[in-house]
Write a protein that holds these residues in place. Sequence first.
Motif, PDB file in Angstrom:
ATOM      1  N   ASP A   1       7.580  10.446  -0.509  1.00  0.00           N
ATOM      2  CA  ASP A   1       8.872  10.227   0.114  1.00  0.00           C
ATOM      3  C   ASP A   1       9.820   9.703  -0.955  1.00  0.00           C
ATOM      4  O   ASP A   1       9.601   8.620  -1.505  1.00  0.00           O
ATOM      5  CB  ASP A   1       8.717   9.201   1.240  1.00  0.00           C
ATOM      6  CG  ASP A   1      10.043   8.823   1.878  1.00  0.00           C
ATOM      7  OD1 ASP A   1      11.089   9.337   1.434  1.00  0.00           O
ATOM      8  OD2 ASP A   1      10.029   8.005   2.814  1.00  0.00           O
TER       9      ASP A   1
ATOM     10  N   LEU B   1      10.942   6.149  -0.459  1.00  0.00           N
ATOM     11  CA  LEU B   1       9.885   5.156  -0.627  1.00  0.00           C
ATOM     12  C   LEU B   1       9.588   4.935  -2.104  1.00  0.00           C
ATOM     13  O   LEU B   1       9.271   3.810  -2.524  1.00  0.00           O
ATOM     14  CB  LEU B   1       8.625   5.607   0.117  1.00  0.00           C
ATOM     15  CG  LEU B   1       7.516   4.557   0.285  1.00  0.00           C
ATOM     16  CD1 LEU B   1       8.047   3.296   0.949  1.00  0.00           C
ATOM     17  CD2 LEU B   1       6.373   5.136   1.115  1.00  0.00           C
TER      18      LEU B   1
ATOM     19  N   GLU C   1      11.246  -2.675   2.327  1.00  0.00           N
ATOM     20  CA  GLU C   1      10.879  -1.256   2.345  1.00  0.00           C
ATOM     21  C   GLU C   1      11.615  -0.528   3.452  1.00  0.00           C
ATOM     22  O   GLU C   1      12.052   0.612   3.286  1.00  0.00           O
ATOM     23  CB  GLU C   1       9.369  -1.144   2.528  1.00  0.00           C
ATOM     24  CG  GLU C   1       8.840   0.275   2.523  1.00  0.00           C
ATOM     25  CD  GLU C   1       7.327   0.309   2.618  1.00  0.00           C
ATOM     26  OE1 GLU C   1       6.797   0.960   3.542  1.00  0.00           O
ATOM     27  OE2 GLU C   1       6.660  -0.330   1.764  1.00  0.00           O
ATOM     28  N   LYS C   2      11.792  -1.191   4.578  1.00  0.00           N
ATOM     29  CA  LYS C   2      12.427  -0.549   5.721  1.00  0.00           C
ATOM     30  C   LYS C   2      13.938  -0.429   5.559  1.00  0.00           C
ATOM     31  O   LYS C   2      14.542   0.556   5.973  1.00  0.00           O
ATOM     32  CB  LYS C   2      12.107  -1.357   6.991  1.00  0.00           C
ATOM     33  CG  LYS C   2      12.481  -0.674   8.296  1.00  0.00           C
ATOM     34  CD  LYS C   2      11.964  -1.470   9.468  1.00  0.00           C
ATOM     35  CE  LYS C   2      12.243  -0.764  10.790  1.00  0.00           C
ATOM     36  NZ  LYS C   2      11.546   0.528  10.913  1.00  0.00           N
TER      37      LYS C   2
ATOM     38  N   GLU D   1       7.909  -5.866   3.413  1.00  0.00           N
ATOM     39  CA  GLU D   1       7.942  -4.823   4.434  1.00  0.00           C
ATOM     40  C   GLU D   1       9.365  -4.607   4.945  1.00  0.00           C
ATOM     41  O   GLU D   1       9.785  -3.471   5.207  1.00  0.00           O
ATOM     42  CB  GLU D   1       7.009  -5.200   5.580  1.00  0.00           C
ATOM     43  CG  GLU D   1       5.538  -5.141   5.192  1.00  0.00           C
ATOM     44  CD  GLU D   1       4.625  -5.788   6.224  1.00  0.00           C
ATOM     45  OE1 GLU D   1       3.434  -5.423   6.275  1.00  0.00           O
ATOM     46  OE2 GLU D   1       5.105  -6.673   6.977  1.00  0.00           O
TER      47      GLU D   1
ATOM     48  N   ASP E   1       0.811  -1.226   0.000  1.00  0.00           N
ATOM     49  CA  ASP E   1       0.000   0.000   0.000  1.00  0.00           C
ATOM     50  C   ASP E   1       0.837   1.266   0.000  1.00  0.00           C
ATOM     51  O   ASP E   1       0.590   2.184  -0.795  1.00  0.00           O
ATOM     52  CB  ASP E   1      -0.932  -0.003   1.223  1.00  0.00           C
ATOM     53  CG  ASP E   1      -2.018  -1.066   1.111  1.00  0.00           C
ATOM     54  OD1 ASP E   1      -2.214  -1.584  -0.008  1.00  0.00           O
ATOM     55  OD2 ASP E   1      -2.644  -1.376   2.130  1.00  0.00           O
ATOM     56  N   ARG E   2       1.837   1.348   0.905  1.00  0.00           N
ATOM     57  CA  ARG E   2       2.620   2.579   1.018  1.00  0.00           C
ATOM     58  C   ARG E   2       3.415   2.839  -0.252  1.00  0.00           C
ATOM     59  O   ARG E   2       3.542   3.980  -0.696  1.00  0.00           O
ATOM     60  CB  ARG E   2       3.560   2.512   2.228  1.00  0.00           C
ATOM     61  CG  ARG E   2       2.852   2.533   3.564  1.00  0.00           C
ATOM     62  CD  ARG E   2       3.827   2.503   4.723  1.00  0.00           C
ATOM     63  NE  ARG E   2       4.586   3.737   4.815  1.00  0.00           N
ATOM     64  CZ  ARG E   2       5.907   3.805   4.800  1.00  0.00           C
ATOM     65  NH1 ARG E   2       6.630   2.720   4.663  1.00  0.00           N
ATOM     66  NH2 ARG E   2       6.522   4.965   4.912  1.00  0.00           N
ATOM     67  N   GLN E   3       3.969   1.787  -0.844  1.00  0.00           N
ATOM     68  CA  GLN E   3       4.754   1.971  -2.067  1.00  0.00           C
ATOM     69  C   GLN E   3       3.861   2.358  -3.239  1.00  0.00           C
ATOM     70  O   GLN E   3       4.210   3.230  -4.036  1.00  0.00           O
ATOM     71  CB  GLN E   3       5.518   0.681  -2.378  1.00  0.00           C
ATOM     72  CG  GLN E   3       6.552   0.335  -1.321  1.00  0.00           C
ATOM     73  CD  GLN E   3       7.270  -0.963  -1.624  1.00  0.00           C
ATOM     74  OE1 GLN E   3       7.428  -1.344  -2.785  1.00  0.00           O
ATOM     75  NE2 GLN E   3       7.715  -1.662  -0.586  1.00  0.00           N
TER      76      GLN E   3
ATOM     77  N   ALA F   1       1.023   3.904  -3.026  1.00  0.00           N
ATOM     78  CA  ALA F   1       0.584   5.280  -2.783  1.00  0.00           C
ATOM     79  C   ALA F   1       1.698   6.272  -3.105  1.00  0.00           C
ATOM     80  O   ALA F   1       1.442   7.357  -3.644  1.00  0.00           O
ATOM     81  CB  ALA F   1       0.144   5.433  -1.327  1.00  0.00           C
ATOM     82  N   ALA F   2       2.946   5.902  -2.814  1.00  0.00           N
ATOM     83  CA  ALA F   2       4.066   6.798  -3.108  1.00  0.00           C
ATOM     84  C   ALA F   2       4.187   7.037  -4.607  1.00  0.00           C
ATOM     85  O   ALA F   2       4.421   8.165  -5.051  1.00  0.00           O
ATOM     86  CB  ALA F   2       5.364   6.214  -2.552  1.00  0.00           C
TER      87      ALA F   2
ATOM     88  N   ASP G   1       1.386   9.289  -5.709  1.00  0.00           N
ATOM     89  CA  ASP G   1       1.699  10.670  -5.343  1.00  0.00           C
ATOM     90  C   ASP G   1       2.714  11.267  -6.309  1.00  0.00           C
ATOM     91  O   ASP G   1       2.602  12.427  -6.730  1.00  0.00           O
ATOM     92  CB  ASP G   1       2.253  10.728  -3.913  1.00  0.00           C
ATOM     93  CG  ASP G   1       1.205  10.386  -2.860  1.00  0.00           C
ATOM     94  OD1 ASP G   1      -0.001  10.526  -3.153  1.00  0.00           O
ATOM     95  OD2 ASP G   1       1.595   9.940  -1.767  1.00  0.00           O
TER      96      ASP G   1
ATOM     97  N   GLU H   1       8.261  13.673  10.420  1.00  0.00           N
ATOM     98  CA  GLU H   1       8.724  12.829   9.312  1.00  0.00           C
ATOM     99  C   GLU H   1      10.054  13.348   8.771  1.00  0.00           C
ATOM    100  O   GLU H   1      10.120  14.012   7.753  1.00  0.00           O
ATOM    101  CB  GLU H   1       7.674  12.764   8.188  1.00  0.00           C
ATOM    102  CG  GLU H   1       6.441  11.978   8.555  1.00  0.00           C
ATOM    103  CD  GLU H   1       6.739  10.535   8.909  1.00  0.00           C
ATOM    104  OE1 GLU H   1       7.538   9.900   8.216  1.00  0.00           O
ATOM    105  OE2 GLU H   1       6.184  10.062   9.898  1.00  0.00           O
TER     106      GLU H   1
END
Length: 888
Positions: A100, A103, A848-849, A845, A82-84, A86-87, A90, A559
């Motif tokens: 980010d 990201l 990603e971190k 995950e 999801d976060r990737q 969404a990045a 964006d 952030e």
Amino acid sequence: MNELIGRDAELARLAQAGPVLLLVGDVGTGKTALLEHAARQAAAGGARVLRAEGSESESSLAFSGLHQLLRPVPDEVDGLPDRQRAALRDAFGAGSAAPDPMLIGVAVLSLLSALGEHRPVLVALDDAQWFDRASLDALSFAARRLAGEPVTMLIGVRGGDHLPGFGRHAPALALGPLDRPAANRLLDLQPDSPTGHTRTRILDQAGGNPLALVELTRAATTATRLPDAGPLPLTDRLERIFAARLDGLPAATTRALLLLAATDSAEPAGPPHAGDVVWLPAEQAGLVRRNGLDVRFRHPLARSAVYHAASLDDRREAHLALAAMLRDEPDRRAWHLAAASPGPDAAVSAELERTATRARRRGGHAAAAKALQRAAELAPRREDSARLLVEAASAAVFTGDLAWVTKLTAEARARTDDATLLASAAVQAGRLAVLTGRHTAVFASLADAAEELSVHQPAAALDLLTGAAVVRFYSGLDSQRRRIQDLLRPLPEDTTQAWVRAVSDPFAGRAELLRLLPKLTAEARAKPERLTAVGIMAWLLDETPQAVNAFDEAVHRWELQGPLPEGLGGAIAWAQVERGRWGPARESCARTIEAGRAAGLDHAVACAIAVDATVLAFQGDAATARAQAEEALTLVDPLESRSVRVYARHALGAAAVAEGAFGIAYDQLRMAFTADGAPVHYHASYPALADLAAAAVRCGRRAEAAAIIERTAADLAGNASPRLHALISRARGLLADPGDAEPHFRAALADPVLEHWPFERAQTLLDLAEWLRRRRRVAEARGPLTEALETFLRLGARPWIERARAESRAAGLDVTATAPDALAELSPQQQQIVRLAAGGLTNREIGEKLFLSPRTVGSHLYRSFPKLGITARSQLRDLIEDSASSTE
């Protein structure tokens, strides 16, 4: 392919050397032909091919290159976490948040890795010198992590063009001119191979350029004569050849070609309903190639020839027509309106300013700066033009391009006498200059500007002095400290001045600065953007717990993820190292290294690498630590950057200690101090004191080290922090006669606050235990030994684990290897991955971190399980819990 003569084999050989290969050459040397050939071969072999072409006008549109590359794989993008996902949305303007940059890079890496799970992947990027900066940053981030992935990235770039993020790290195939035999073979393969004098002229005029050989041959068969020889550059001669093909084309074809040349877009262009009647003449003239509805120029020179052959009025009409067609794409529309503007135009300037706002929101700082720069050119009023140039400089700061920022601020100063605006321009230029390695010149510039502004613009003067203080930290020059003190005297006493004093001279007025910390911390909670500054100040004052708390809160509330490293951003990683949070410290370093490399800021990269090298040395990876520390030293001028010089030497010393090479360790640590024992750097040298003493004892340099320790104690006197008192006491204990050592070791452990520096405390506990056992006080030694070993195990400090185990066995303690010890046998990165996997994170995950691909994470886990004596992921949680309970 004609242009591939003699080069295909070299391309194949270099492609085996790594996942990324640059094809570098001037116009016409065969970059595009090689890329097309490689793409066809890869596709024929079953690979997935992703392609993108750079274009000049779209270099101003943030993430346009990345969008072009990933447009064919929408389903795979939707399948990202999801976060990737969404990045990326964006970044492409489909989301609402500011992306980010890290990201986005992780998302590209994850996507390429996922595609590679099914079949090999080839990423072919042509004319990469025209890719927008944001796309290059994301692609270079992924490129540096493709090792072990079935992904190859081939990048065509013009010779002489710097490609941010790639130049230093990727192998390159330089495409120079063909030699005479190869040029002749290429001419032999042409449909109408030239002969006699014509062939000689073509060979002489082409100079070995493959495109010139092909196009001059074509010209010789279709024209009455070749272009005249002369001093024109080769590209100009070729452009004239392409331009000559416009003669006699139908008017509709010429108009369509001009629209295609003006759009510079990945999308098909020209009249919406143009078909064979329009395009066939251009195709027959060798200007374009068609694939269904997609129409593209055969070469960038054909585009250039068409565009520049048109009159100014015709070009203007073409851009206006394209602007009318792009009403739903405001950013592209704004640039076409700007291209159509013959002079100042307030409305178009405002459109570009709005474009810049959207670009900045998506993290496209280079695109924003370009839009603001063009908006300034079109602004009718000089005041508006100056304001826009300062805003452009503010955006350009985040590209790392100091020459550009300097140019923008100089142009702003030439357009206005507004003192506030001029002060802002100076601050923007200084903001980036601080991050470069030119410390002497940058300090002088900042200090002079601050002195000039101190009377009428004191706030701006203080802003400049914050930068000057950072430079003073990096350089370590005492003359800079004195200049800062002189400049501070007439300025108002406030929190900014306190910060400047703390950075430039933390121990001189430490007690007074400490009293200000609670107030500054309280103010920062109301203004989270100040938390990082408070953390830096606390760290410099050796208040590491407060520093870590401030940094943690900054990450949580603000952030702390900017496109550039913060000035003194290394304080975050150092504070985490001191607190024993080595995993997060390495993550902080990774972010800084990525941001610094993307922006071409070698000094910022060197700072982060030096921290990372120190952690790796503590964890026992001496070879990698040494390589990183040596790289840090090559990235800076050691005379200009004493901070990096000292940190790198400390890392090299720690690496030598890890290998038991104490003579080498002493020599490296000794370089943190001058010949007469003074610190090379007023802050960075002191943490090496105890390690210097420990190495000296083991290589027979006790007296020399003792002189340095005592000089330091005298110089600091009452200004030493509790941590420095502890380090000095430990050093004295190590260097003392055996009968006199115990009080020093006890003093180094006396203050409970020293538990906040766990590694340093554990080293002292081990020193004390060794001394006690040698004095036959074995029972007393067991407590410190047990506590030290538990700390070393928790930190993964492998060399110290082994030393503590050996000492424990000598003291009669049972130190049979257990699962936690097996965990310590893993590499630092494997430990991080195992701990995160034990916490329930998936490979994606974890990737990603840690900025890794899921495949790389899986590979590390696969290699770690046998070392840990387990066979399933489900066993990790119990293993880590056992490790934690054994060290509590």
